[in-house]
Enzyme design. Structure first.
Site, PDB file in Angstrom:
ATOM      1  N   ARG A   1       5.592   4.107   5.878  1.00  0.00           N
ATOM      2  CA  ARG A   1       5.233   3.937   7.287  1.00  0.00           C
ATOM      3  C   ARG A   1       5.357   2.474   7.707  1.00  0.00           C
ATOM      4  NH1 ARG A   1      -0.783   5.538   5.873  1.00  0.00           N
ATOM      5  NH2 ARG A   1      -1.693   3.502   5.424  1.00  0.00           N
ATOM      6  N   ASP A   2       4.971   2.187   8.937  1.00  0.00           N
ATOM      7  CA  ASP A   2       5.099   0.814   9.439  1.00  0.00           C
ATOM      8  C   ASP A   2       3.934  -0.027   8.931  1.00  0.00           C
ATOM      9  OD1 ASP A   2       3.140   2.145  10.784  1.00  0.00           O
ATOM     10  OD2 ASP A   2       3.675   1.438  12.782  1.00  0.00           O
ATOM     11  N   GLU A   3       3.815  -0.123   7.615  1.00  0.00           N
ATOM     12  CA  GLU A   3       2.709  -0.886   7.046  1.00  0.00           C
ATOM     13  C   GLU A   3       3.220  -1.709   5.865  1.00  0.00           C
ATOM     14  OE1 GLU A   3      -0.891   1.201   7.224  1.00  0.00           O
ATOM     15  OE2 GLU A   3      -2.071  -0.499   6.573  1.00  0.00           O
TER      16      GLU A   3
ATOM     17  N   TRP B   1     -11.623  -6.129  -1.088  1.00  0.00           N
ATOM     18  CA  TRP B   1     -10.252  -6.549  -0.757  1.00  0.00           C
ATOM     19  C   TRP B   1     -10.112  -8.043  -1.066  1.00  0.00           C
ATOM     20  CZ3 TRP B   1     -12.022  -2.052   0.652  1.00  0.00           C
ATOM     21  CH2 TRP B   1     -11.134  -1.009   0.891  1.00  0.00           C
TER      22      TRP B   1
ATOM     23  N   GLU C   1      -2.403   9.019  -0.572  1.00  0.00           N
ATOM     24  CA  GLU C   1      -3.381   8.080  -0.024  1.00  0.00           C
ATOM     25  C   GLU C   1      -4.776   8.696   0.005  1.00  0.00           C
ATOM     26  OE1 GLU C   1      -2.485   6.694   3.921  1.00  0.00           O
ATOM     27  OE2 GLU C   1      -3.876   5.022   3.686  1.00  0.00           O
TER      28      GLU C   1
ATOM     29  N   HIS D   1       0.629   6.298  -2.210  1.00  0.00           N
ATOM     30  CA  HIS D   1      -0.340   5.201  -2.254  1.00  0.00           C
ATOM     31  C   HIS D   1      -0.897   5.175  -3.679  1.00  0.00           C
ATOM     32  CE1 HIS D   1      -0.996   3.864   1.823  1.00  0.00           C
ATOM     33  NE2 HIS D   1      -2.167   3.331   1.529  1.00  0.00           N
TER      34      HIS D   1
ATOM     35  N   ASP E   1      -6.211  -2.449  -2.642  1.00  0.00           N
ATOM     36  CA  ASP E   1      -5.373  -1.546  -3.427  1.00  0.00           C
ATOM     37  C   ASP E   1      -4.880  -2.275  -4.678  1.00  0.00           C
ATOM     38  OD1 ASP E   1      -5.379  -1.241  -0.549  1.00  0.00           O
ATOM     39  OD2 ASP E   1      -4.046   0.465  -0.773  1.00  0.00           O
TER      40      ASP E   1
ATOM     41  N   ASP F   1       0.834  -1.205   0.000  1.00  0.00           N
ATOM     42  CA  ASP F   1       0.000   0.000   0.000  1.00  0.00           C
ATOM     43  C   ASP F   1       0.866   1.252   0.000  1.00  0.00           C
ATOM     44  OD1 ASP F   1       0.900  -0.728   2.531  1.00  0.00           O
ATOM     45  OD2 ASP F   1      -0.696   0.344   3.558  1.00  0.00           O
TER      46      ASP F   1
HETATM   47  C1  BGC Z   1      -3.927   0.889   3.847  1.00  0.00           C
HETATM   48  C2  BGC Z   1      -4.870   0.883   2.680  1.00  0.00           C
HETATM   49  C3  BGC Z   1      -5.708  -0.321   2.886  1.00  0.00           C
HETATM   50  C4  BGC Z   1      -6.522  -0.006   4.083  1.00  0.00           C
HETATM   51  C5  BGC Z   1      -7.615  -0.933   4.406  1.00  0.00           C
HETATM   52  C6  BGC Z   1      -4.723   1.138   5.066  1.00  0.00           C
HETATM   53  O1  BGC Z   1      -3.973   1.279   6.201  1.00  0.00           O
HETATM   54  O2  BGC Z   1      -2.883   1.758   3.700  1.00  0.00           O
HETATM   55  O3  BGC Z   1      -4.439   1.246   1.514  1.00  0.00           O
HETATM   56  O4  BGC Z   1      -6.411  -0.769   1.802  1.00  0.00           O
HETATM   57  O5  BGC Z   1      -5.708   0.189   5.212  1.00  0.00           O
HETATM   58  O6  BGC Z   1      -8.677  -0.209   4.592  1.00  0.00           O
END
Ligand code: BGC
Length: 930
Positions: A523-525, A582, A785, A806, A532, A519
Site C-alpha cells: 500500500r501507500d505506506e 516504536w 497485518e 506485515h 515493527d 511495515d
Molecule cells: C503500520 C504499522 C505501524 C502502525 C503504527 C501502520 O499503518 O502499518 O505496522 O506500526 O501503523 O501504529
C-alpha cells in the site's frame, strides 16, 4: 673408486644432524607435519565479502573457523594486510602485520594499520593457531577497497535534466505540493525518466577502473551498453537533506580501448516520488546524478571521467516510474545503443547542474536491494473477457517480467494484488492510493521481454489486460526483490502448520527488508516503522545476516531523532511522532545486533543518541513512572488493551537495563551502574504502581502480563503469581492469543519459561481465530497485518489498514529457532551457544540450522519410541551448553557410549527435567531414554 666406509658413515650422520638442525630452526619445516586442521574461511570486512569503496577507515574483519577435530579452539591469529596481491602472496603485510595475537577472537577485529587513502586496495589473509598451538596454512586471500574519503575527492557535479517542460511541471508541482489534497483526486503528475550519457576515449591499457555513483532519485548506470552492478533502488533511502550514499563498482573488465560511453537513467524513487501517504516530492523535485569513473592506467597515470556539463540528456522509453504507482514503458521510444559508444546523441540536450540539497555523501554501509529469485505462476484465470489473472501462489515483494508478442502500439496493463474478490477479480482496495500499475507499449515484431526498473509491488496476483491473444503461463514471471542479505537460517519440523508459519514469516521478511525495515510492501505506506522493526529484529537475525542492514538503518534512526531526544515512529521520518514500543527501537535494535554479532561498534556509534533518548525519558518520568508516550498502545490487540502508561514505563525500564549492558560492553562501567540503578528504580516503581500483591497487572491484559514477565520487571515473588494470572487470561480468551504485536512476541518465550510448554504449543498449533494458524487456514502465504485481515465469515477487514504482508506477528520465529529447535546464544556473538530443544505438541522431529557469525550451528531432534535423539553440531572455537530431556545423566548416551565418558562432553547438572551438558566444537549424537 674405493669407498671409504668411515667417511661415508660420517657423511650420512652429519647430513642427518644438519637436516635435524634445519628442521628445528626453520619454523616452516618444523611445522610441516604439525600443520593444524583448523582452517579459516569466509573472510569478511564490515560484514561483507570483498567490499568495494568503503569509507570506514578502521574497518572490522571477521572469519569463520572449521575443523574436523572436536573441541577445537583458536589460540591465536595473525592477519596480514597488503597494498597489493603480490605483496600479500609474499606474506608482506605492508599495511598491517598483526603478528601473532593470542586469543580466540574471530570477529569485530578492528584494522589498526597504516592510514588508508581514498581508493586504496587492501588485500588480506589470516593464519590461525589451534588449541595445541599448531599453525594453520594461510587462508585464501580476501580484499576490500576504500572509497572517496575526502570531500575534495569528488570531482563530479550533480547533473540532471530540467528541460523546459520538466522545469515548468516539476516546479509548478513542487509549489503546489501543499495543496495536493485539491488535485490528488484528479491524479498525480508523473514525468518521463531522464536518460544521461557521455562518451569518452581510452587510449592506454587500463589497470583498474572504478565507478563511484550516487543520485537524488534512483539511478541505474550503464557502461558501453551493459548495466553496471547488480543492485537496484540505489543509492537507497536516507533523509537526503542530511546524507546520501554512493555505491562503488569495479568496471575494469567493461572498459574498452578507444571509444567508451557511460549512461544513466534517473527516476523519482524516494527522493521525489510517493513516500508513505505523503505524496510526491517530499525531499525535492530535481533528479540528479553524481558519478565519477576513476581510470588507473598501466603506466601509473590516472584520469577521471565525471558527471559535468559535458554530459547530455533526453527522455526515453520510461515514461513514468514511481515506487508506489508503477512504471510505464513505451518500447517504441527505445533508443538502441543509447549507452554505447558511437551513438548519435546530437539531438540530446545539455544537462542542468547543481542540486536542491547538499547532503553528506558517504559510502553505502549496507547491502542494496537485489533480485533474489523468481516465482512462476501456477495458474491463470479470466474473470472478465480479455482480463487475465495470473496466480503466483506466493505473496511477495518485487515485480513481474512480461513476455509478449504483438503489434507495434499494443498496450498491456499489469495490475497487482494480494487477494481476489469473490468474483475472481483482483482486490486492490487495501493498496489505498498506491496505483501499483505497470504498462508496456509494444514495439512490435519479435517476442518482447520487459521488466520495470524503478518500481516494486507487494502481490501474488497479476492482472494482465490488453494482452494480444491469450497469454501462456510463461507470459508473467515474478521477480523477488529485497535487500540482498545472506539467508542464515533453515527450519523444518514434522508439523506442516509450524513449517508454514516459518515460511510465512520468512516471506514477510523477504518482502519487508527492503532498504529499510518496512511495515508492508503493497500500500501507500512502506515506511521504516520502528515498532515493527524492534519486535521482529531477533527473528530476522535468525533468518538473514542482518548486521549490514541495521548498520545502515540505525543511521537513519539517529537522523530522524527529534531535538528533544525522542526517537520517532518511522525512520527515515515518514510519519512524524513518537510512541512507546516504536521509539524504543532506537535502543533495542543496537542491543540486538550486539547480542547476535558481538558488535560493540554499533553501540559506540549510537550511544550518544541512545543516552539522549534515556535522558528524554527520564525528564518526562517523575517518580520513575512514564506517562503515555504516543497512542498506539499494544497495536492490533483483540479487545484486550493495555494501559499506555504501563507500556511506556515497561519499555523505559527495559531500555535502562539494555543501556546498562551496552555501557558495560563498551567499557563505561560508571554509566553501566547508573543505568542499572535507573532500571532498578523503574522496576520498583512499576511493581509498586501497576502490579498488585496478587500479581495482577493494571489493565489485566495478556500483554500486560507478558511485558511484566518478558521484560523481567517483576521481583521473584510476584513472577509466579503474575504467571498464574497470565494463564487465567489465556483461558478466558478461550486458549487464544488476544495480544497485539507488542505482546505477541513474548507469549511463547514467557509460557516456556513458566514451564507451560503445553499451553505454548496449544497456541502455536491453534487454527481458530485469533492465531497464526487461522490465517494459514484461510490460505495465507505471508504473515498478515491483523489476526483477522480476512475471515471466511466477514471477508476483508477495514481496507484503511489491512495488509497481507506485515511481519510483526511473525516475531514468533525467534521462539521457533531458540526454543522449539533450541539454538540460542549465551552472551554476545554465539561464542557460547545454548542448545535447548523444547519438543511438544504432536511434533516428532525438528531440524534447524543457523549460520552464526562464528559459523554454522545445526540441530536435529527426534522422538523415537521412548527415546529422545539429538544431533547437534557447533563450529570450531565455540562451546555449547546442551539440554537433553532425560530422567538422569545415566540414561543419556552420545554416539552409543555413555555420554559421561564421551570425548568432548561434560555433564554439568540436572535442571528441571533436563540433563545439562557442556560440549566443545564438533558433531555430537545424543540419545536419551525417557
Ligand atoms: C503500520 C504499522 C505501524 C502502525 C503504527 C501502520 O499503518 O502499518 O505496522 O506500526 O501503523 O501504529
Amino acid at each position: 673408486m674405493k669407498i671409504n666406509r668411515d667417511r661415508f658413515l660420517k657423511w650420512i650422520i652429519s647430513g642427518a644432524i644438519g637436516f635435524g638442525i634445519l628442521v628445528l630452526f626453520n619454523p616452516d619445516l618444523s611445522q610441516a607435519e604439525e600443520i593444524s586442521q583448523l582452517t579459516a574461511s569466509r573472510l569478511r570486512c564490515e560484514y561483507r565479502f570483498d567490499p568495494l569503496g568503503i569509507d570506514e577507515t578502521r574497518p572490522r574483519l571477521d572469519w569463520m573457523l572449521s575443523s574436523p577435530v572436536r573441541g577445537e579452539r583458536q589460540s591465536g591469529y595473525r592477519i596480514l594486510v597488503a597494498t597489493s596481491r603480490k605483496n600479500l602472496d609474499r606474506s608482506q603485510g605492508d599495511l598491517w602485520d598483526s603478528g601473532k595475537v593470542s586469543g580466540d577472537d574471530t570477529a569485530q577485529i578492528v584494522y589498526p594499520g597504516k592510514p588508508l587513502a581514498s581508493g586504496q586496495e587492501c588485500f588480506w589473509k589470516v593464519m590461525v593457531w589451534d588449541a595445541k598451538a599448531r599453525a594453520s596454512e594461510w587462508s585464501e586471500p580476501a580484499k576490500w577497497s576504500m572509497g572517496l574519503l575526502a570531500k575534495e575527492d569528488w570531482k563530479a557535479d550533480w547533473i540532471g535534466s530540467d528541460s523546459f517542460w520538466h522545469k515548468l511541471s516539476r516546479e509548478a508541482y513542487f509549489l503546489l505540493t501543499p495543496f495536493q489534497f485539491l488535485y490528488q483526486p484528479f491524479g498525480k503528475i508523473y514525468l518521463p525518466c531522464p536518460y544521461l550519457r557521455k562518451s569518452f576515449s581510452v587510449s592506454k591499457p587500463v589497470k583498474r577502473a572504478t565507478i563511484y555513483a550516487t543520485s537524488l532519485g534512483i539511478y541505474e548506470l550503464y557502461l558501453n551498453g551493459e548495466r553496471v552492478g547488480e543492485d537496484f533502488f540505489t543509492p537507497g533511502w536516507t533523509d537526503y537533506r542530511i546524507r546520501v550514499y554512493y555505491q562503488s563498482y569495479d568496471v575494469t573488465e567493461m572498459i574498452r580501448s578507444g571509444e567508451n560511453a557511460l549512461g544513466a537513467i534517473l527516476s523519482d524513487g524516494w527522493y521525489a516520488g510517493n513516500i508513505a501517504s505523503k505524496g510526491q516530492r517530499v525531499y525535492g523535485s530535481r533528479l540528479r546524478l553524481k558519478a565519477q569513473l576513476q581510470l588507473e592506467y598501466a603506466d601509473g597515470s590516472t584520469e577521471i571521467v565525471a558527471t559535468d556539463q559535458s554530459w547530455s540528456a533526453t527522455d526515453g522509453a520510461i515514461r513514468e516510474a514511481d515506487i508506489q504507482a508503477g512504471e510505464s514503458y513505451d518500447a517504441r521510444l527505445e533508443m538502441p545503443g543509447w549507452s554505447e559508444p558511437g551513438f548519435d546523441d546530437r539531438a540530446w540536450k545539455p544537462v542542468d547542474l547543481g542540486a536542491e540539497v547538499s547532503p553528506l555523501i558517504q559510502s553505502y554501509p549496507g547491502i542494496p536491494v537485489r533480485r533474489t529469485g523468481e516465482v512462476k505462476p501456477v495458474s491463470i484465470s479470466e474473470p472478465k473477457p480479455g482480463v487475465y489473472v495470473f496466480h503466483l501462489g506466493q505473496n511477495f515483494a518485487g515485480r513481474a517480467r512480461l513476455k509478449v508478442r504483438g503489434k507495434r502500439g499494443d498496450k498491456v496493463t499489469l495490475r497487482f494484488a494480494e487477494m481476489l474478490n469473490p468474483d475472481g477479480t483482483i482486490y486492490t482496495t487495501n493498496l489505498r492510493s498506491a496505483r501499483a500499475t505497470d504498462t508496456y507499449i509494444l514495439k512490435g515484431g519479435a517476442t518482447e521481454l520487459w521488466e520495470p526498473s524503478f518500481t516494486y509491488h507487494g502481490f501474488q496476483y497479476v492482472e494482465v489486460a490488453g494482452y494480444p491473444g491469450k497469454p501462456e503461463l510463461d507470459a508473467i514471471t515474478g521477480i523477488v526483490l529485497h535487500s540482498g542479505l545472506a539467508i542464515t537460517g533453515s527450519f523444518e519440523t514434522s508439523n506442516p502448520l509450524v513449517n508454514k508459519i516459518y515460511s510465512n514469516l520468512l516471506w514477510g521478511q523477504r518482502s519487508n527488508y527492503f532498504e529499510v525495515p518496512t511495515d508492508c510492501p503493497q500500500r501507500d505506506e512502506r515506511a521504516g516503522w520502528m515498532g515493527d522493526a524492534q519486535i521482529f529484529i531477533r527473528t530476522a537475525s535468525y533468518n538473514m545476516d542482518i548486521a549490514p542492514f541495521f548498520t545502515k538503518w540505525m543511521i537513519d534512526v539517529d537522523d530522524a531523532q527529534l531535538p528533544d531526544g525522542a526517537f520517532q515512529n518511522t525512520s527515515p521520518t515518514a510519519y512524524a511522532g513518537k510512541a512507546a514500543g516504536w521509539a524504543d527501537a532506537g535502543v533495542i535494535c543496537p542491543w540486538t545486533i550486539y547480542r547476535v554479532y558481538g558488535d560493540t561498534r554499533i553501540i559506540e556509534k549510537h550511544y550518544p543518541a541512545m543516552a539522549k533518548y534515556l535522558e528524554f525519558m527520564k525528564a518526562r518520568s517523575p517518580e520513575d513512572l512514564s506517562p503515555a508516550l504516543g497512542a498506539y498502545g499494544d497495536w492490533l490487540n483483540i479487545n484486550d488493551p493495555t494501559p499506555q502508561d504501563f507500556i511506556t514505563t515497561a519499555y523505559y525500564g527495559l531500555d535502562a537495563e539494555l543501556m546498562s549492558e551496552m555501557a558495560q560492553a563498551i567499557g563505561k562501567p560508571e554509566d553501566a551502574s547508573q543505568y542499572l540503578e535507573m532500571s532498578g528504580k523503574i522496576k520498583e516503581a512499576f511493581s509498586g504502581s501497576f502490579v498488585s500483591s496478587e500479581g495482577g497487572v493494571k489493565g489485566d491484559s495478556q500483554t500486560g502480563y507478558l511485558m511484566a514477565l518478558g521484560f523481567g520487571l517483576l521481583p521473584a515473588d510476584l513472577r509466579a503469581k503474575a504467571g498464574e494470572n497470565l494463564l487465567r487470561r489465556i483461558q478466558e480468551s478461550d486458549w487464544c492469543i488476544s495480544s497485539g504485536f507488542l505482546g505477541a512476541k513474548y507469549i511463547m518465550p514467557v509460557l516456556t519459561e513458566l514451564g507451560r510448554l503445553d499451553i505454548a504449543y496449544r497456541l502455536l498449533l491453534n487454527t481458530r481465530y485469533p492465531s497464526w494458524g487461522y490465517s494459514i487456514n484461510q490460505g495465507a502465504t505471508t504473515i498478515w497485518e491483523r489476526w483477522n485481515s480476512y475471515t471466511k465469515e466477514n471477508g476483508f477487514n477495514d481496507p484503511g489498514m489491512n495488509s497481507f504482508n506485515h511481519y510483526a506477528f511473525g516475531s514468533v520465529g525467534e521462539w521457533l529457532f531458540s526454543s522449539l529447535a533450541g539454538i540460542d546464544t549465551d552472551g554476545p556473538g554465539f561464542k557460547n551457544i545454548v542448545i535447548h530443544p523444547h519438543p511438544g505438541g504432536d511434533l516428532t522431529w525438528a531440524k534447524a540450522s543457523y549460520d552464526s557469525i562464528r559459523g554454522p550451528i545445526t540441530v536435529f531432534w527426534k522422538l523415537e519410541q521412548d527415546e529422545f535423539k539429538l544431533e547437534v553440531s557447533i563450529p570450531a572455537n565455540t562451546s555449547a551448553t546442551v539440554y537433553i530431556p532425560a530422567p538422569g545423566p545415566d540414561s543419556v548416551a552420545e554416539s552409543n557410549v555413555p555420554a559421561k565418558s564421551s570425548s568432548g562432553v561434560k555433564f554439568l547438572r540436572m535442571e528441571q527435567e533436563s540433563s545439562v551438558w557442556e560440549i566443545g566444537s564438533g558433531k555430537y549424537s545424543f540419545a536419551a531414554r525417557q
